[in-house]
Design a protein around this motif. Structure first.
Motif, short mmCIF file in Angstrom:
data_model
loop_
_atom_site.label_atom_id
_atom_site.label_comp_id
_atom_site.label_asym_id
_atom_site.label_seq_id
_atom_site.Cartn_x
_atom_site.Cartn_y
_atom_site.Cartn_z
N TRP A 179 30.72 -47.81 -0.10
CA TRP A 179 30.37 -48.08 1.30
C TRP A 179 29.88 -49.51 1.51
O TRP A 179 29.75 -49.97 2.63
N ASN A 180 29.59 -50.22 0.45
CA ASN A 180 29.04 -51.58 0.56
C ASN A 180 29.62 -52.43 -0.57
O ASN A 180 28.98 -52.65 -1.58
N GLN A 181 30.84 -52.87 -0.39
CA GLN A 181 31.53 -53.60 -1.44
C GLN A 181 30.99 -55.02 -1.57
O GLN A 181 30.77 -55.71 -0.57
N LYS A 182 30.76 -55.45 -2.80
CA LYS A 182 30.32 -56.81 -3.06
C LYS A 182 31.50 -57.75 -2.89
O LYS A 182 32.54 -57.58 -3.53
N LYS A 183 31.36 -58.71 -2.01
CA LYS A 183 32.45 -59.61 -1.71
C LYS A 183 32.66 -60.62 -2.84
O LYS A 183 31.72 -61.05 -3.48
N ALA A 184 33.92 -60.98 -3.03
CA ALA A 184 34.23 -62.01 -4.02
C ALA A 184 33.64 -63.33 -3.53
O ALA A 184 33.69 -63.65 -2.34
N PHE A 185 33.05 -64.08 -4.45
CA PHE A 185 32.37 -65.32 -4.07
C PHE A 185 33.25 -66.51 -4.38
O PHE A 185 33.71 -66.69 -5.52
N THR A 186 33.48 -67.34 -3.37
CA THR A 186 34.19 -68.60 -3.55
C THR A 186 33.26 -69.73 -3.15
O THR A 186 32.95 -69.88 -1.96
N PRO A 187 32.76 -70.51 -4.10
CA PRO A 187 31.80 -71.56 -3.77
C PRO A 187 32.47 -72.70 -3.00
O PRO A 187 33.68 -72.93 -3.15
N PRO A 188 31.71 -73.42 -2.18
CA PRO A 188 32.27 -74.59 -1.50
C PRO A 188 32.55 -75.69 -2.51
O PRO A 188 32.03 -75.67 -3.63
N SER A 189 33.36 -76.64 -2.13
CA SER A 189 33.67 -77.76 -3.03
C SER A 189 33.77 -79.04 -2.21
O SER A 189 34.53 -79.11 -1.24
N TYR A 190 32.93 -80.02 -2.59
CA TYR A 190 32.90 -81.30 -1.88
C TYR A 190 33.36 -82.40 -2.83
O TYR A 190 32.87 -82.50 -3.96
N ALA A 191 34.30 -83.21 -2.35
CA ALA A 191 34.87 -84.28 -3.18
C ALA A 191 33.78 -85.27 -3.62
O ALA A 191 32.88 -85.61 -2.84
N LYS A 192 33.87 -85.71 -4.87
CA LYS A 192 32.91 -86.67 -5.41
C LYS A 192 33.63 -87.65 -6.32
O LYS A 192 34.62 -87.29 -6.98
N THR A 193 33.13 -88.87 -6.39
CA THR A 193 33.69 -89.84 -7.32
C THR A 193 33.19 -89.51 -8.73
O THR A 193 32.21 -88.77 -8.90
N ASP A 194 33.84 -90.05 -9.74
CA ASP A 194 33.40 -89.83 -11.12
C ASP A 194 31.99 -90.36 -11.32
O ASP A 194 31.19 -89.76 -12.06
N ASP A 195 31.66 -91.47 -10.65
CA ASP A 195 30.32 -92.04 -10.77
C ASP A 195 29.28 -91.09 -10.18
O ASP A 195 28.21 -90.89 -10.76
N GLN A 196 29.59 -90.51 -9.04
CA GLN A 196 28.68 -89.55 -8.42
C GLN A 196 28.48 -88.33 -9.31
O GLN A 196 27.37 -87.84 -9.48
N LYS A 197 29.57 -87.83 -9.88
CA LYS A 197 29.48 -86.67 -10.77
C LYS A 197 28.59 -86.97 -11.97
O LYS A 197 27.76 -86.15 -12.37
N ASP A 198 28.76 -88.16 -12.52
CA ASP A 198 27.98 -88.55 -13.70
C ASP A 198 26.50 -88.64 -13.36
O ASP A 198 25.65 -88.11 -14.09
N ARG A 199 26.17 -89.30 -12.24
CA ARG A 199 24.77 -89.45 -11.83
C ARG A 199 24.15 -88.10 -11.53
O ARG A 199 23.01 -87.81 -11.91
N LEU A 200 24.90 -87.24 -10.83
CA LEU A 200 24.38 -85.93 -10.45
C LEU A 200 24.18 -85.04 -11.67
O LEU A 200 23.18 -84.31 -11.76
N THR A 201 25.09 -85.12 -12.62
CA THR A 201 24.95 -84.34 -13.85
C THR A 201 23.68 -84.73 -14.59
O THR A 201 22.91 -83.87 -15.04
N LYS A 202 23.45 -86.02 -14.76
CA LYS A 202 22.24 -86.50 -15.45
C LYS A 202 20.98 -86.04 -14.72
O LYS A 202 19.97 -85.69 -15.35
N THR A 203 21.04 -86.03 -13.39
CA THR A 203 19.89 -85.59 -12.60
C THR A 203 19.64 -84.10 -12.79
O THR A 203 18.50 -83.66 -13.01
N LEU A 204 20.70 -83.30 -12.72
CA LEU A 204 20.55 -81.85 -12.84
C LEU A 204 20.06 -81.43 -14.21
O LEU A 204 19.30 -80.47 -14.35
N LEU A 205 20.47 -82.15 -15.25
CA LEU A 205 20.06 -81.80 -16.61
C LEU A 205 18.56 -81.99 -16.83
O LEU A 205 17.99 -81.47 -17.79
#
Length: 347
Positions: free
Chosen positions: A81-107
């Motif tokens: 009666w209450n099916q869990k919906k499949a999740f599709t995350p959003p995706s925003y374009a990023k440069t390689d430099d942005q990805k690298d900086r963001l990865t270092k920040t998140l870690l």
């Protein structure tokens, strides 16, 4: 005739008995319905009580100031009666430099540092860049929260209303995460956040956070917060500040004989022992022993001087929680006088 009368009387008694049984069945069914209604009401009340049930007591606002909290995500039930919906995350374009900086920040954040590579890539792409003007209020205390933020440039102040007056309880700098409490605990914002100057942040939506990050992040934060209550230096700090310290800690593991800090070298970290045994030496002399809940490395940061002693692992393995110089100065600054009084323990 007598026989017929007796037969009628017998049938009458049987009908009365049957009627009595029917009445009893109806009464029993009615009681069951009442009990079911009562159970449903109690379950609804329990569900209401479950909202914010993970939030530390000292984070909560008085009932009169509380807005309607979200239903706890962990309490959701799924079935036909209450099916869990499949999740599709959003995706925003990023440069390689942005990805690298963001990865270092998140870690640098406890919430993201333990993510699997695939999950980290999903989170990276799900984060949206946000440019914030000086003086802009990004979060308002008491509001519901749908995003958390990671700071790439600039700084923001966390402000709580204490005893009727706004008070700055923390300044968030580059690499810091803010707004995560409302997502972790499904409760209103614990503090307002205002930009001190122009800032660039990356925001992550609630749904992506819940599906990918929340469970491991909540477990790790609770683990660290409970552990910090046993650390004498930090046990007296209020729950909100302790949660911020928990976020800033980075787990490190060492084996027997490893030198975690070396005498006369520059120091840029503060350490708390989570597990294992260690000892400090000055020259060839042992001056201190450490176990779970003890801390070291503060002197070099307090006095901006080289390490006063070496600290070596004595047990087969040791786990420590480290904090950077920047986080140490921001979060333990108010305790500097207390830390300074402990300086003679190495002499």
């Amino acid at each position: 005739a007598v026989s017929d009368q007796q037969s009628l009387q017998a049938k009458n008694r049987a009908l009365k008995q049957e009627l009595k049984q029917i009445k009893a069945s109806i009464e029993e069914a009615g009681n069951a319905l009442v009990a079911d209604d009562k159970d449903e009401e109690e379950e609804e009340e329990e569900d209401d009580d479950d909202d914010c049930d993970e939030l530390p007591e000292s984070f909560r606002k008085p009932e009169g100031q509380m807005k309607g909290a979200r239903q706890s995500v962990s309490a959701e039930a799924y079935g036909q009666w209450n099916q869990k919906k499949a999740f599709t995350p959003p995706s925003y374009a990023k440069t390689d430099d942005q990805k690298d900086r963001l990865t270092k920040t998140l870690l640098k954040s406890f919430m993201f540092s333990s993510l699997e590579k695939k999950d980290m890539e999903t989170i990276l792409m799900a984060m949206e860049e946000v440019k914030i003007k000086a003086g802009e209020k990004v979060i308002t205390e008491g509001d519901d929260g749908d995003f958390l933020f990671v700071i790439e440039t600039g700084s923001l102040e966390c402000i709580k209303v204490i005893d009727g007056s706004p008070k700055v309880v923390k300044t968030c700098e580059v690499g810091d995460v803010f707004g995560e409490l409302a997502l972790l605990y499904n409760c209103p914002r614990a503090a307002s956040v205002v930009a001190k100057g122009e800032c660039v942040c990356w925001k992550l939506d609630r749904e992506s956070f819940n599906h990918i990050v929340k469970e491991s992040a909540a477990k790790k934060r609770n683990q660290y917060e409970n552990f910090l209550k046993s650390v004498s230096l930090i046990s007296s700090i209020d729950a909100y500040e302790r949660s911020q310290i928990a976020d800033a800690l980075i787990p490190e593991t060492f084996k027997k004989g490893d030198v975690i800090v070396r005498q006369d070298e520059a120091g840029d970290k503060f350490y708390i022992v989570e597990e294992g045994s260690l000892y400090a030496t000055k020259g060839d002399r042992k001056v201190m022993e450490y176990g779970a809940g003890d801390y070291f490395g503060e002197l070099a940061l307090l006095k901006n001087q080289p390490r006063a002693a070496s600290v070596i692992v004595e047990s087969s393995q040791a786990k420590v929680l480290s904090m950077s110089r920047t986080s140490f100065s921001k979060m333990l600054g108010p305790l500097q006088s207390l830390l300074a009084r402990q300086a003679d323990k190495y002499t």
